[in-house]
Design a protein around this motif. Structure first.
Motif: not given
Lengths: 270, 339
Positions: A34, A67, A69-70, A126, A128-129, A133, A136, A224-225, A227, A229, A231, B183, B221
């Protein structure tokens, strides 16, 4: 050639620290999907233990609820990267203080996929996920470089005329050079650097950027950037709040200060 | 009520607040401990030092404390209770509509009581929703898609049963749907914070308003894009606002984007009390000026009129509150006497 671990450790007391450095160098290649920053820079690595050819990597995240999945992706990437070292025979990944730590640790350390680890909760792996990212990350890296060029007075036409081969020496400042390097790296990762004469600024799938859509796409990439940053700032702050300022890789872990692996990795990078 | 230096009075509605019990006695398991631990880190990380509580107080605080913090010291005139049940983590729930209703009974002029539903409760849950509407006259619900229920670790707004609940909301006149992403979700391989399901239901349910808590962070976004397309999508500013203190530049960039993409009429102030105390958020937000370069780049401004909308007028419109009438009703209530 690979020496048996026990012999090498006995013959070369410095070998252990060298191996630790090799492990950290591999960990520096693992990013938070992410945030698009290496785990070593984010402070997510809580410690590395070596026992002959077996490596245990402990890692931690900014919250108990990050999360799953990450978290799984990072754990699997740690295992994969560390396993690339020729002397490593076994990698144990130990995610700490996380709601799914048991499931993720046992799944990843046994080499299971995400679906195999969470048969009741996941329908697919994972890939696709991960791709979502990486796109992004691509947009964010590209946007930072474009902004830097615009701030230096480049026109849109000049920017769109830049070729891939121009990227390494493109921006005069140190910051600009780093941004260009990071953008080039993700172009390379996506297989978009085959032709040095091809346009440098493309969409994530390699299609050229349309001059008429330049400003719209830049605005989209900017969100996107931002978001990413936002995070990253939040996550860094939460990690510090959760674990304090201490860096677990500093001398308490038994590594002499001058041989501190993270510093060694940084030296290698700079 | 916040009074500007020029003497102007701003009526303030806090769009997101809680009265929770996360004490060890109420925790069911490590997930309950982890949930409040995570909130506590949010609280410690983004609050000014003088507003940081100790763990025990943060786990459970009294209704009196809440009234003092929010209404007496925190400038807030009205607050919206957003329940979060979490019955798999806490014996009596984290904060339920029924628990919140007790404090609302004491101060009916001050609280807006929202309910909640979970599509996994099937028919019985539809009856429960109806009873909430009948007993409490709720006008809104807070939905938490990451809530655990037995083996299920979350749900999606586009699930067939969720659509039935949304139809029921339309039928009952429960028109404000506050959506909070967390989450976990079903299936776990999808991005839990993704907001595209809101896009779909907002198009299908034009009679409902969808207030996306945290403005879709960490997927700002996508949220901006959706909110631009859908006239019935709003942004709740909980979690965004505290950055005004610790990261004012980021806050400015996010606000500039939100004002341009979402618009001044569709953003709602929220403290997420007790995660953050509204006093310092309101103070710092009122003192905040959008940097000139951002005003120029985005063509937006954060004037006093815009701040008034965000801090109260927008929520008042969604919940049918006439601010002048409400002020009169509050003028001599128990809280007015404490001010």
């Amino acid at each position: 050639m690979r020496l048996p671990a026990c012999c090498e450790a006995e013959a070369n007391p410095g070998g252990r620290d060298m191996r630790r450095e090799e492990v950290y160098a591999q960990l520096a290649k693992v990013s938070d999907p992410e945030l698009d920053e290496p785990l070593t820079e984010l402070g997510f690595i809580a410690g590395v233990e070596l026992d002959g050819s077996a490596v245990t990597v402990r890692f931690r995240l900014p919250t108990f609820w990050c999360a799953a999945n990450f978290a799984f992706m990072m754990a699997a990437d740690i295992r994969e990267r560390v396993s690339e070292l020729p002397w490593v025979e076994r990698v144990d990944v130990r995610l700490q203080d996380h709601f799914f730590e048991e499931e993720i640790n046992s799944g990843v350390s046994c080499g299971k996929t995400f679906v195999e680890t969470f048969p009741q909760l996941a329908t697919e792996n994972l890939g696709e996920l991960r791709e979502t990212f990486r796109v992004k990350a691509f947009l964010a890296r590209q946007e930072r470089l474009l902004r830097c060029l615009l701030a230096l007075g480049w026109s849109e036409d000049a920017i769109l005329a830049v070729r891939i081969g121009d990227l390494p020496g493109l921006a005069p400042s140190r910051e600009g050079t780093e941004l260009a390097e990071r953008y080039l790296a993700i172009l390379r990762e996506r297989g978009l650097v085959g032709d040095a004469d091809a346009p440098a600024f493309v969409r994530p799938d390699g299609r050229p950027m349309e001059p008429a859509a330049f400003r719209t796409e830049l605005a989209h990439a900017q969100r996107t950037r931002l978001s990413v940053e936002f995070n990253a700032a939040f996550c860094r702050g939460l990690l510090k709040t959760r674990y304090g300022e201490t860096d677990p890789n500093l001398p308490e872990s038994g590594v002499p200060d001058e041989a501190h692996p993270r510093r060694a990795v940084r030296r290698g990078v700079e | 009520m916040f009074k500007t230096d020029g003497g102007e009075e701003l009526f303030i509605i806090d769009g997101h607040m809680h009265l929770w019990d996360a004490s060890p006695e109420n925790q069911l398991n490590k997930y309950g401990a982890g949930f409040i631990g995570c909130f506590y880190d949010y609280h410690r990380n983004l609050s000014p030092a003088e507003y940081v509580w100790d763990t025990a107080l943060f786990q459970k605080y009294s209704p009196e404390r809440m009234v003092k913090d929010v209404f007496v010291e925190g400038y807030v005139d009205m607050g919206i209770f957003q329940p979060t049940y979490l019955k798999d983590f806490y014996k009596n729930g984290f904060n339920t509509t029924e628990q919140n209703s007790l404090l609302r009974q004491r101060h009916p002029e001050r609280f807006i009581l929202n309910g909640s539903w979970d599509p996994r409760d099937g028919e019985a849950g539809l009856d429960y929703l109806q009873s909430l509407a009948e007993n409490y006259g709720i006008q809104g619900v807070k939905l938490y898609t990451a809530e655990w229920k037995g083996n299920s670790k979350g749900w999606k707004l586009t699930d067939p049963w969720a659509l039935r609940y949304l139809e029921k909301c339309e039928e009952l006149g429960v028109k404000n749907i506050h959506v909070h992403k967390g989450p976990t979700i079903w299936p776990l391989n999808k991005d839990a914070f993704e907001v595209h399901d809101i896009d779909e239901i907002a198009t299908s349910f034009l009679g409902l308003n969808f207030i996306v808590e945290h403005c879709g962070l960490p997927r700002l976004e996508d949220f901006c894009w959706i909110a631009t397309q859908e006239r019935n999508v709003y942004g709740g500013l909980a979690v965004v606002m505290p950055f005004v203190h610790s990261r004012p530049r980021y806050f400015g960039e996010v606000m500039a984007n939100l004002l341009w993409w979402v618009g001044a009429d569709k953003l709602l102030f929220a403290s997420d009390y007790a995660i953050w105390h509204p006093r310092w958020i309101v103070d710092k937000f009122m003192a905040f000026e959008l940097p000139e370069d951002l005003q120029k780049e985005f063509g937006v401004s954060l004037t006093l009129d815009v701040k008034k909308k965000i801090l109260g007028e927008n929520a008042a419109r969604l919940y049918g509150i006439d601010i002048d009438v409400q002020k009169k009703e509050q003028a001599h209530d128990a809280i007015a006497r404490m001010l």
